[in-house]
Design an enzyme around this catalytic site. Structure first.
Site, PDB file in Angstrom:
ATOM      1  N   ASP A 503       0.755  -1.256   0.000  1.00 16.39           N
ATOM      2  CA  ASP A 503       0.000   0.000   0.000  1.00 16.39           C
ATOM      3  C   ASP A 503       0.791   1.314   0.000  1.00 16.39           C
ATOM      4  O   ASP A 503       0.804   2.038  -0.964  1.00 16.39           O
ATOM      5  CB  ASP A 503      -0.946   0.011   1.205  1.00 16.39           C
ATOM      6  CG  ASP A 503      -1.889  -1.188   1.212  1.00 16.39           C
ATOM      7  OD1 ASP A 503      -1.722  -2.103   0.384  1.00 16.39           O
ATOM      8  OD2 ASP A 503      -2.805  -1.219   2.057  1.00 16.39           O
ATOM      9  N   GLU A 737      -0.842  -9.334  12.074  1.00 14.97           N
ATOM     10  CA  GLU A 737      -0.722  -8.862  10.689  1.00 14.97           C
ATOM     11  C   GLU A 737       0.722  -8.524  10.334  1.00 14.97           C
ATOM     12  O   GLU A 737       1.203  -8.808   9.241  1.00 14.97           O
ATOM     13  CB  GLU A 737      -1.607  -7.623  10.509  1.00 14.97           C
ATOM     14  CG  GLU A 737      -1.697  -7.134   9.080  1.00 14.97           C
ATOM     15  CD  GLU A 737      -2.600  -5.913   8.941  1.00 14.97           C
ATOM     16  OE1 GLU A 737      -2.823  -5.204   9.948  1.00 14.97           O
ATOM     17  OE2 GLU A 737      -3.078  -5.662   7.829  1.00 14.97           O
TER      18      GLU A 737
HETATM   19  C1  6A9 Z   1     -10.318  -1.909   4.693  1.00 13.44           C
HETATM   20  C2  6A9 Z   1     -11.580  -1.938   6.781  1.00 13.44           C
HETATM   21  C3  6A9 Z   1     -13.549  -3.312   9.528  1.00 13.44           C
HETATM   22  C4  6A9 Z   1      -3.619  -4.654   3.509  1.00 13.44           C
HETATM   23  O1  6A9 Z   1      -4.581  -8.646   3.914  1.00 13.44           O
HETATM   24  C5  6A9 Z   1      -5.408  -7.912   3.098  1.00 13.44           C
HETATM   25  C6  6A9 Z   1      -4.729  -6.638   2.637  1.00 13.44           C
HETATM   26  C7  6A9 Z   1      -3.472  -6.966   1.839  1.00 13.44           C
HETATM   27  O2  6A9 Z   1      -3.802  -7.539   0.623  1.00 13.44           O
HETATM   28  C8  6A9 Z   1      -2.627  -5.756   1.563  1.00 13.44           C
HETATM   29  O3  6A9 Z   1      -1.434  -6.136   0.953  1.00 13.44           O
HETATM   30  N1  6A9 Z   1      -4.433  -5.811   3.810  1.00 13.44           N
HETATM   31  C9  6A9 Z   1      -2.317  -5.025   2.846  1.00 13.44           C
HETATM   32  O4  6A9 Z   1      -1.527  -3.900   2.594  1.00 13.44           O
HETATM   33  C10 6A9 Z   1      -5.661  -5.424   4.548  1.00 13.44           C
HETATM   34  C11 6A9 Z   1      -6.551  -4.515   3.740  1.00 13.44           C
HETATM   35  C12 6A9 Z   1      -7.875  -4.229   4.323  1.00 13.44           C
HETATM   36  C13 6A9 Z   1      -8.643  -3.242   3.475  1.00 13.44           C
HETATM   37  C14 6A9 Z   1     -10.065  -3.105   3.862  1.00 13.44           C
HETATM   38  C15 6A9 Z   1     -11.664  -1.944   5.299  1.00 13.44           C
HETATM   39  C16 6A9 Z   1     -12.768  -2.573   7.388  1.00 13.44           C
HETATM   40  O5  6A9 Z   1     -12.526  -2.777   8.764  1.00 13.44           O
END
Ligand code: 6A9
Length: 767
Positions: A503, A737
């Site tokens: 990100d 995470e």
């Molecule tokens: C936001 C919030 C109740 C961010 O693991 C999933 C992703 C990865 O693919 C990515 O590489 N995570 C990483 O930088 C989490 C992303 C969550 C986004 C959704 C909504 C709702 O909360």
């Protein structure tokens, strides 16, 4: 023309689906029909079919005030620990949940029989924790609910004792759910029950919460005749007009700790069951599954031989189990936006069987996360990986695009703020499914089982591969550029690149068409290689892919496009300046303006030196990509410099793993906006560390000038990763995470089994 392009975006790929028709059905895949495919709830089951009847558990401690109802996995519940200690992805699971003052063990076992996916039973044990006060009064609430189809009939004794539910649905035929009397150590059990209808499964928690009243009474502990009040299910009064999408039946028992309760699901066509799967018979079944899983775990990962203690092995088994127990089955449509349809439209409804990164925060499918998940899952049971891959590839549209984040159906949507729901059809995400494919192709057994999959997926994989080349091409031949970077350059310290998966990792300060991204180039090198290998297996023409692989792994071309001598590492290239900062800007009042109408100060990016075309000087995961994905030759001139950076504690090395961004970067641990904390700007991520360990291991097997150093680095990194993951799990009860680069502490959301469970593969040295 415009209209047809808009339709194309939401038209599925024309080749026959990879999943054979009905392949998830009770008749073709009976042993996988029922499962804990609702990772978003603490405990629940459903079938792999759209509109499945679901079952679940809620609970309530009557001794805490106000009593809080537990149902969906929420970080806000503050549970000290929850997760699967064992789960084989198919037949059974054992989970431990530590709430305040008491522990619930939730177990399930399935038993085949009949034509509709067979029977299953649950056992919930509730025990007080050592330090907790005696006399805790607990309620368990077991429910059965429909999702748009099927009927449920309650069978009630006396005023409020639901003894069993009979029901019928399209895929289940007829069935009975029994609630045998709980073992309450002689104490009294109070019963309540609810029969309600509601607009859908996403409202279950609210319906139950709104139906609880505290005018019920239960004997006080110690056997006196006094009574205490407790919250029990009463009547549900819908706030709006009655809705009938879902029918919900709930069986509530209220009793003192400790106790044990069971639920039995029995399928109507299972005529010759030897006995009820209950009591001793359930204990035997669970014991058998436990033994088989432990045996298989020992055989597959051989952690004992590698010198791990029984406790460490139990940790690894829990990590794998949480990955498997986190696999969900979702059904519904994404919301999609494209240049041809600025108003979001629905993507075709489809199923998705997938693992999820986090049961609490992100209980849904993410494209690039899944490629990593499958590395672990495929080692355990290739079938599960093939099935997930098939579902994902069947989500591809006619252009070759797969939506990155899969928010399918109202239940999934209820967890996501609106601005994150819409998926954009120009946006990519790393094609990590090729990582999983490469691994599967390396195993004879897996290929044997997956041959049909490979044949059916071939036309889709070709389109997928072409889609990246057509839509994410860079300014020069053989270069690539992520589309969909943030456009607003005033708001962010560095505009994000969500599509890349990393990100807020700093890229060119001013997004432009001149950019080339080194990570995507390396992903495409990997994709080309796997496509070429697959062509060989299938007897197809793979020359195009071999050629592409050759060019994309040509180290001198790579150096020409991405080596930054100043940084001493690989880098993105683009319109960039390092001299940016966020500053508070206070709008000035115009002469005579009422000061109260002046807008509040804003944090805005200041550009101190104008950008110019150059390499982006951000040392971190991106700079290592040619190494991480093994695009570099073992005797590459620059390998040594990369190893220097990796091992340098002032840059990337920490005692807990490799940090995402060098301490020497001006963006290190910098926030991107007032509300946007650093994410890929320092903390340790386990998916990248897995790739790093794997690369160190692979390079150390090959002849080359750095061999001894590679061996040493590999040993150290493996040791650091494994010991920190284990320590954090022991201390906090969860996988996280990401991990803090100063303290090693888990941070971000939890539980986050996704990538962090790759620690198991590092322990087992399976790369
Ligand atoms: C936001 C919030 C109740 C961010 O693991 C999933 C992703 C990865 O693919 C990515 O590489 N995570 C990483 O930088 C989490 C992303 C969550 C986004 C959704 C909504 C709702 O909360």
């Amino acid at each position: 023309m415009k209209w047809s392009l808009a339709v194309r975006v939401v038209t599925l790929h024309p080749s026959p689906p990879v999943l054979a028709p009905n392949s998830s059905s009770a008749s073709l895949s009976p042993s996988m029909f029922w499962g804990s495919y609702r990772p978003q709830v603490y405990f629940g089951m459903k079938t792999r079919s759209p509109g499945s009847v679901v079952t679940g558990l809620m609970w309530l401690s009557q001794s805490s005030s106000p009593p809080s109802l537990r149902h969906t996995c929420e970080q806000g519940d503050g549970l000290a620990q929850y997760g699967w200690l064992m789960h084989d992805g198919e037949n059974f699971g054992v989970q431990e949940i530590r709430d305040q003052g008491f522990t619930l063990t939730t177990e399930f076992a399935k038993r085949p029989g009949g034509d509709h996916g067979g029977d299953w039973s649950w056992r919930i044990k509730a025990t007080p924790q050592e330090s907790s006060p005696p006399g805790q009064l607990i309620s368990l609430l077991f429910y059965v609910a429909t999702d748009g189809q099927g009927t449920l009939t309650p069978h009630v004794e006396g005023k409020g004792h639901l003894t069993h539910v009979t029901g019928m649905s399209e895929e289940l035929g007829t069935f009975t759910v029994h609630f045998p009397k709980a073992e309450a150590g002689g104490g009294h059990i109070s019963y309540n029950y609810l029969n309600a209808t509601c607009p859908g499964l996403h409202t279950l928690t609210d319906v139950v919460r709104n139906s609880l009243r505290d005018h019920f009474t239960h004997p006080t502990s110690g056997g006196s005749h006094n009574k205490r009040r407790y919250f029990g299910l009463d009547r549900y009064q819908a706030p709006g007009p009655p809705a009938s999408h879902s029918q919900l039946l709930v069986h509530q028992i209220t009793l003192y700790l400790p106790f044990q309760a069971e639920v039995l699901f029995e399928s109507g066509t299972n005529y010759d069951r030897p006995d009820h799967l209950s009591g001793h018979s359930l204990s035997m079944a669970l014991e058998g599954h436990r033994e088989r899983m432990a045996d298989r775990f020992t055989r597959v990962f051989r952690l004992g031989e590698k010198g791990f203690t029984p406790e460490q092995i139990a940790f690894a088994q829990a990590a794998l189990s949480n990955m498997l127990g986190g696999m969900g089955y979702f059904y519904g449509s994404s919301m999609v936006q494209s240049p041809h349809n600025p108003e979001p439209v629905f993507y075709p409804a489809a199923p998705l069987y997938t693992a999820v990164p986090s049961r609490s925060f992100f209980p849904r499918g993410f494209l690039w996360d899944e490629g990593f998940h499958l590395l672990l899952i495929a080692r355990w049971k290739p079938t599960l990986a093939w099935q997930s891959l098939a579902h994902w590839l069947d989500l591809m549209n006619a252009d070759g695009w797969i939506p990155r984040e899969q928010i399918l159906g109202p239940e999934a949507r209820s967890k996501v703020p609106d601005e994150f729901v819409i998926q954009k059809s120009e946006n990519a995400n790393p094609p990590t499914l090729f990582l999983a494919l490469r691994q599967l192709l390396g195993s004879r057994e897996a290929i044997g089982e997956g041959l049909q999959f490979l044949q059916r997926s071939w036309p889709r994989l070709k389109t997928w591969y072409d889609w990246y080349n057509a839509t994410q091409a860079g300014p020069l031949p053989h270069t690539y550029r992520w589309r969909g970077r943030d456009k607003d350059t005033q708001q962010f310290l560095n505009p994000k690149t969500l599509t890349s998966g990393l990100d807020d990792y700093p890229r060119a300060s001013h997004p432009s068409e001149d950019e080339r991204h080194v990570d995507l180039r390396c992903w495409m090198a990997l994709a080309s290689e796997v496509m070429a290998d697959m062509a060989e297996i299938l007897g197809e023409d793979g020359q195009l892919y071999r050629d592409a692989h050759k060019i994309l792994t040509d180290n001198s071309l790579l150096d020409r496009h991405h080596w930054s001598e100043r940084l001493g590492a690989y880098a993105d290239y683009g319109n960039h300046t390092q001299s940016t900062a966020l500053e508070w800007v206070r709008p000035r009042a115009a002469p005579g303006q009422d000061p109260r109408t002046v807008p509040p100060p804003q944090l805005i990016r200041m550009v101190k030196k104008p950008p110019r075309l150059q390499y982006v000087s951000s040392l971190g995961y991106i700079s290592l990509f040619p190494f991480l994905l093994q695009v570099l030759n073992p005797d590459a001139a620059h390998l040594g410099r990369l190893l220097d950076h990796i091992r340098d504690s002032d840059k990337l090395w920490t005692p807990f793993g490799i940090r995402s961004l060098s301490k020497s970067s001006p963006f290190y641990l910098q926030r991107n906006t007032e509300h946007d904390a650093p994410y890929w700007r320092g903390p340790i991520w386990i998916n990248m560390n897995y790739l790093a360990a794997r690369a160190l291991y692979m390079y150390s097997q090959k002849e080359g000038p750095h061999r001894d150093r590679l061996v040493g680095l590999y040993r150290e990194l493996r040791q650091n990763l494994v010991s920190n993951l284990y320590r954090q799990y022991k201390e906090t009860g969860f996988l996280w995470e990401q991990y803090n680069d100063h303290t090693g502490r888990g941070q971000g959301c939890y539980p986050f089994t996704g990538w962090s469970a790759l620690g198991v593969l590092v322990m087992a040295e399976e790369y």
